[in-house]
Design a protein around this motif. Structure first.
Motif, short mmCIF file in Angstrom:
data_model
loop_
_atom_site.label_atom_id
_atom_site.label_comp_id
_atom_site.label_asym_id
_atom_site.label_seq_id
_atom_site.Cartn_x
_atom_site.Cartn_y
_atom_site.Cartn_z
N THR A 237 61.64 48.51 69.41
CA THR A 237 62.87 48.88 70.11
C THR A 237 63.99 47.89 69.79
O THR A 237 65.15 48.28 69.63
N ALA A 238 63.63 46.61 69.66
CA ALA A 238 64.66 45.59 69.40
C ALA A 238 65.28 45.78 68.02
O ALA A 238 66.50 45.76 67.88
N ILE A 239 64.44 45.98 66.99
CA ILE A 239 65.06 46.06 65.67
C ILE A 239 65.88 47.34 65.50
O ILE A 239 66.91 47.34 64.85
N VAL A 240 65.45 48.41 66.15
CA VAL A 240 66.26 49.64 66.04
C VAL A 240 67.58 49.46 66.79
O VAL A 240 68.65 49.83 66.29
N ALA A 241 67.53 48.87 67.98
CA ALA A 241 68.77 48.63 68.74
C ALA A 241 69.72 47.77 67.93
O ALA A 241 70.93 48.06 67.83
N LEU A 242 69.21 46.72 67.30
CA LEU A 242 70.08 45.82 66.52
C LEU A 242 70.69 46.56 65.32
O LEU A 242 71.88 46.39 65.02
N GLU A 243 69.89 47.36 64.66
CA GLU A 243 70.39 48.14 63.52
C GLU A 243 71.53 49.06 63.97
O GLU A 243 72.50 49.28 63.24
N LEU A 244 71.43 49.55 65.21
CA LEU A 244 72.42 50.52 65.71
C LEU A 244 73.51 49.85 66.57
O LEU A 244 74.23 50.54 67.28
N ASN A 245 73.57 48.55 66.50
CA ASN A 245 74.61 47.78 67.22
C ASN A 245 74.58 47.94 68.73
O ASN A 245 75.62 48.11 69.37
N ARG A 246 73.39 47.92 69.28
CA ARG A 246 73.25 47.90 70.74
C ARG A 246 72.59 46.56 71.12
O ARG A 246 71.56 46.18 70.50
N PRO A 247 73.11 45.86 72.14
CA PRO A 247 72.43 44.66 72.62
C PRO A 247 71.08 45.05 73.22
O PRO A 247 70.96 46.13 73.80
N VAL A 248 70.10 44.17 73.09
CA VAL A 248 68.75 44.54 73.54
C VAL A 248 68.04 43.38 74.23
O VAL A 248 68.20 42.23 73.84
N ILE A 249 67.27 43.75 75.29
CA ILE A 249 66.44 42.77 76.01
C ILE A 249 65.02 43.28 75.99
O ILE A 249 64.78 44.49 76.20
N GLY A 250 64.08 42.37 75.77
CA GLY A 250 62.67 42.78 75.79
C GLY A 250 61.82 41.80 76.56
O GLY A 250 62.09 40.60 76.56
N PHE A 251 60.79 42.36 77.23
CA PHE A 251 59.78 41.52 77.88
C PHE A 251 58.44 41.80 77.23
O PHE A 251 58.12 42.96 76.91
N GLU A 252 57.69 40.74 77.03
CA GLU A 252 56.34 40.89 76.46
C GLU A 252 55.48 39.79 77.06
O GLU A 252 55.84 38.62 76.99
N ILE A 253 54.36 40.19 77.63
CA ILE A 253 53.53 39.25 78.40
C ILE A 253 52.71 38.33 77.50
O ILE A 253 52.36 37.22 77.89
N ARG A 254 52.42 38.77 76.27
CA ARG A 254 51.57 37.94 75.38
C ARG A 254 52.41 37.14 74.41
O ARG A 254 53.25 37.69 73.68
N GLN A 255 52.11 35.84 74.38
CA GLN A 255 52.92 34.98 73.52
C GLN A 255 52.68 35.29 72.04
O GLN A 255 53.60 35.22 71.23
N ASP A 256 51.43 35.63 71.67
CA ASP A 256 51.18 35.93 70.24
C ASP A 256 52.00 37.15 69.80
O ASP A 256 52.50 37.20 68.67
N TYR A 257 52.20 38.11 70.70
CA TYR A 257 53.04 39.26 70.34
C TYR A 257 54.52 38.85 70.28
O TYR A 257 55.27 39.36 69.45
N CYS A 258 54.91 37.93 71.17
CA CYS A 258 56.31 37.44 71.11
C CYS A 258 56.57 36.80 69.75
O CYS A 258 57.66 36.92 69.20
N GLU A 259 55.56 36.15 69.22
CA GLU A 259 55.70 35.52 67.90
C GLU A 259 55.88 36.60 66.82
O GLU A 259 56.71 36.46 65.91
N ILE A 260 55.13 37.69 66.95
CA ILE A 260 55.29 38.82 65.99
C ILE A 260 56.72 39.36 66.09
O ILE A 260 57.39 39.60 65.09
N ILE A 261 57.18 39.52 67.34
CA ILE A 261 58.54 40.05 67.55
C ILE A 261 59.57 39.12 66.90
O ILE A 261 60.48 39.58 66.18
N ALA A 262 59.44 37.82 67.17
CA ALA A 262 60.43 36.86 66.66
C ALA A 262 60.48 36.90 65.13
O ALA A 262 61.56 36.98 64.53
#
Ligand SMILES: C[S@@+](CC[C@H](N)C(=O)[O-])C[C@H]1O[C@@H](n2cnc3c(N)ncnc32)[C@H](O)[C@@H]1O
Length: 283
Positions: A237-262
């Motif tokens: 959701t974050a990368i699509v929002a950024l591609e389409l020029n929408r600000p985006v907020i995300g929550f993810e409970i697992r730190q290893d997934y946050c690393e994938i996101i980053a």
């Protein structure tokens, strides 16, 4: 509402880029801190309570109550003209159902107005021997106000028209941008495996296909409106929002997934800036 204001409420994010904040937090706790009517569009897929590596299976009534709670928070955060797109699959119910649509169980727990259920036909999957091979999940399109919501049909028309030159009273009948894509969407799911892994695949086990989220964000929001995904997973959701020029907020409970996101967002932003540089060579 600006993203800077979100930081005032939630503090330093796990990952931040221009127009993007990712928090390594339980979404229920995080959403409770945010002010009313601060999000235009929420697009998400929660855990389905089916024993995936990222969820703790709960007794059914507890799972339903938990869903009701986080959905109530999404409702509170949604602007009066905003929307909520919810992807749901199936779970099994002992002695009742091999695979019941989770939306049936949540029907009276969701305070939004339901515009439509979209059938997402995802192509490949397991083969049934005593039942039809499952090939769909649902996207439920909810809004706060049925008389005032965003639907940018021209931005998501399907150019694949069978008879583009068909005329009525001498005039071309078909919209030159294409047809309405209907409520049945065919997008391949993100697959893994040595030979058949999708190009967009990350190590996350339940990733949205980019194309599905592009259609939703284009249809249901305008540029600069804030998008939320409370179960961010791999960050689609974050990368699509950024591609389409929408600000985006995300929550993810697992730190290893946050690393994938980053990492995924970093790579996406690097690609984007090199695409912009290459374009500028031709101007
Ligand atoms: C179905 S996956 C979402 C996948 C995502 N749509 C994507 O494209 O990658 C659900 C995610 O929710 C996360 N999760 C589970 N409970 C959570 C909670 N209470 N708060 C925030 N994230 C949670 C899981 O770790 C998992 O990554």
């Amino acid at each position: 509402m600006e993203l800077a204001n979100i930081i005032k409420h939630l503090g330093k994010p796990y990952f931040q880029a221009s127009n993007c904040l990712i928090y390594n937090m339980d979404c229920l706790e995080a959403m409770a801190i945010l002010p009313d009517k601060s999000i235009h569009l929420t697009v998400t897929s929660p855990p389905y309570n089916i024993g995936k590596e990222y969820e703790k299976q709960l007794p059914l009534d507890e799972y339903i109550e938990w869903c009701a709670k986080w959905i109530q928070e999404v409702y509170r955060l949604t602007t009066p003209t905003g929307a909520f797109w919810l992807n749901l699959g199936y779970l099994s119910l002992k002695d009742r159902a091999k695979a019941i649509p989770i939306s049936y169980l949540l029907w009276n727990k969701i305070p939004f107005y339901l515009i439509q259920e979209i059938v997402w036909n995802y192509g490949a999957g397991v083969a049934g021997s005593k039942f039809f091979s499952p090939r769909n999940e649902k996207f439920l399109w909810y809004v706060k106000n049925p008389d005032d919501y965003t639907f940018n049909l021209d931005d998501i028309r399907d150019p694949n028209v069978k008879y583009p030159n068909q005329k009525k009273n001498g005039k071309i009948k078909v919209n030159p941008l294409g047809k309405n894509p209907t409520d049945v969407w065919e997008f391949p799911k993100v697959t893994s495996g040595q030979y058949r892994a999708s190009k967009e695949r990350t190590p996350h086990p339940a990733q949205f296909p980019i194309a599905v989220i592009q259609r939703i964000i284009k249809a249901a929001s305008h540029q600069n409106q804030i998008i939320l995904d409370p179960f961010m997973g791999s960050g689609t959701t974050a990368i699509v929002a950024l591609e389409l020029n929408r600000p985006v907020i995300g929550f993810e409970i697992r730190q290893d997934y946050c690393e994938i996101i980053a990492n995924r967002i970093d790579n996406f932003l690097k690609d984007k800036s090199s695409r912009v540089e290459q374009m500028s060579l031709f101007i």
